[in-house]
Scaffold this motif. Structure first.
Motif, PDB file in Angstrom:
ATOM      1  N   VAL A   1       0.827  -1.213   0.000  1.00 48.78           N
ATOM      2  CA  VAL A   1       0.000   0.000   0.000  1.00 48.78           C
ATOM      3  C   VAL A   1       0.860   1.261   0.000  1.00 48.78           C
TER       4      VAL A   1
ATOM      5  N   ALA B   1       1.006   4.040   1.577  1.00 53.65           N
ATOM      6  CA  ALA B   1       0.403   4.543   2.802  1.00 53.65           C
ATOM      7  C   ALA B   1       1.241   5.680   3.400  1.00 53.65           C
TER       8      ALA B   1
ATOM      9  N   THR C   1      -2.695   6.678   2.695  1.00 59.15           N
ATOM     10  CA  THR C   1      -3.461   7.247   1.597  1.00 59.15           C
ATOM     11  C   THR C   1      -4.041   8.591   2.053  1.00 59.15           C
TER      12      THR C   1
ATOM     13  N   ASP D   1      -8.567   5.358  -0.490  1.00 61.78           N
ATOM     14  CA  ASP D   1      -8.051   3.994  -0.633  1.00 61.78           C
ATOM     15  C   ASP D   1      -8.244   3.452  -2.046  1.00 61.78           C
TER      16      ASP D   1
ATOM     17  N   THR E   1      -4.246   3.171  -3.393  1.00 64.19           N
ATOM     18  CA  THR E   1      -3.307   2.339  -2.640  1.00 64.19           C
ATOM     19  C   THR E   1      -2.183   1.800  -3.511  1.00 64.19           C
TER      20      THR E   1
ATOM     21  N   GLY F   1      -5.026   0.369  -7.687  1.00 66.30           N
ATOM     22  CA  GLY F   1      -5.403   0.594  -6.299  1.00 66.30           C
ATOM     23  C   GLY F   1      -6.763   0.037  -5.924  1.00 66.30           C
TER      24      GLY F   1
ATOM     25  N   ALA G   1      -5.844  -4.039  -1.538  1.00 65.50           N
ATOM     26  CA  ALA G   1      -4.393  -3.986  -1.355  1.00 65.50           C
ATOM     27  C   ALA G   1      -4.026  -4.052   0.119  1.00 65.50           C
ATOM     28  N   ARG G   2      -4.813  -3.438   0.976  1.00 67.81           N
ATOM     29  CA  ARG G   2      -4.524  -3.497   2.414  1.00 67.81           C
ATOM     30  C   ARG G   2      -4.627  -4.936   2.929  1.00 67.81           C
TER      31      ARG G   2
ATOM     32  N   GLU H   1      -1.596  -7.143   1.855  1.00 66.43           N
ATOM     33  CA  GLU H   1      -0.332  -7.030   2.580  1.00 66.43           C
ATOM     34  C   GLU H   1      -0.174  -8.197   3.555  1.00 66.43           C
TER      35      GLU H   1
END
Length: 347
Positions: free
Chosen positions: A27, A29, A31, A53, A56, A61, A65-66, A69
């Protein structure tokens, strides 16, 4: 580790609960958290913020994607060489799984189901499906089937050929994937705190349930007074609440949290903006996509974020959110699918 932190100042403590779990960097991050002044003015209601988000990274995106991880982190820790997942033909989740797998050198098998029927050639060949092919995913098509047993069968076939597959469920909303939005929720709370914004609610599209579950768990871990409202994209209220609760409890157990008092009451879902069904936009969905684009240059999608924005707009016009309040719209992505729905914007 069963006790939760009780104050928002304990967010650093809460974040450490995630540290023992395998994770890869995907990500972009944090965002952005942006104020939507022109949209807020057009709606003559609260100040609306958007958590971007959709930005990302990872093949355009999106919220998956979160989750990836942690999901890809676990797959690599288990020495997997293949990831297998499922979704509708225009699945944002499938696209992002394929992209994450490509980044980390894993094979991808996508089971794409005909969950949405009656769509034309653009739906069957454009949008996310075009990107899946570009990402060199192996695509298998099926009717409107229950995906879990098919995924299990494919995994067994892969093992028989000497491979090490990892099955990721639809939406990535298992105990591991939900941790992505525990992290995302803590990130959002930190941004609101830094800006001094006392937001009442975060509104977002809820489908497989992991995003909402992670956000709810983050607010509880941080002791934050932020409501989480999921706008259902397909399921009726009770079924959707069940999905969210299942993901929330699984993630809580994964990180050793047992203090979930009254969590059922915190799971808020509104199913009035589903329209004709999953993957089928209503007129209010298209109108919401248009107003976001015309006022803010913000691109939403017809399956998820467009329905969530339709819900937010209707709630503002009904007086649920008023002037002087701050509301966050979590943009979960999906604009890559717009080309597959060109006919819905023809008039």
């Amino acid at each position: 580790m069963g006790e939760l932190p009780r104050q928002a100042d304990d967010r650093g403590v809460a974040a450490r609960w995630l540290a023992p779990h395998p994770r890869v960097a995907i990500v972009h991050a944090p965002t952005a958290l942006e104020r939507l002044d022109r949209l807020s003015h057009a709606l003559d209601g609260p100040t609306v913020w958007v958590k971007r988000d959709d930005c990302t990274g990872l093949a355009g995106g999106g919220n998956k994607a979160r989750k990836l991880e942690f999901l890809i982190g676990e797959a690599l820790a288990d020495a997997a060489d293949t990831v297998i997942t499922a979704g509708a033909v225009q699945s944002n989740h499938a696209r992002q799984v394929a992209a994450a797998a490509a980044r980390f050198g894993l094979r991808t098998i996508l089971l794409l189901t005909e969950t949405v029927t009656g769509r034309g050639d653009a739906y069957q060949n454009n949008g996310n499906l075009l990107l899946d092919r570009l990402l060199r995913a192996e695509i298998r098509r099926a009717g409107d089937v229950e995906s879990a047993p098919v995924l299990a069968r494919i995994a067994e076939e892969e093992r028989a050929q000497g491979r090490r597959p990892c099955v990721i469920p639809v939406g990535g909303s298992n105990a591991v994937g939900t941790l992505g939005y525990v992290a995302g929720g803590l990130e959002l709370l930190a941004q609101l705190g830094a800006l001094g914004v006392n937001a009442t609610t975060v509104v977002h599209a809820t489908g497989s349930g992991g995003t909402q579950a992670g956000l709810l768990l983050a607010t509880r871990m941080a002791g934050a007074a932020l409501d989480v409202l999921g706008i259902s994209v397909g399921a009726p209220v009770e079924r959707q609440r069940g999905r969210v609760l299942q993901a929330l409890r699984a993630a809580a157990a994964r990180i050793g949290i047992s203090d979930l008092h009254a969590v059922d009451a915190a799971v808020a879902v509104d199913d009035r903006f589903v329209g004709p069904g999953y993957g089928r936009p209503a007129a209010e969905t298209i109108a919401a996509i248009r107003i976001a684009a015309e006022t803010e240059g913000l691109l939403l999608d017809p399956v998820y974020s467009g329905k969530a924005m339709a819900g937010l707009i209707a709630l503002i016009r009904a007086g649920r959110f008023r002037r002087g309040q701050h509301v966050v719209f979590l943009h979960t992505g999906g604009a890559q699918a717009l080309g597959a729905y060109a006919d819905d914007f023809a008039s």
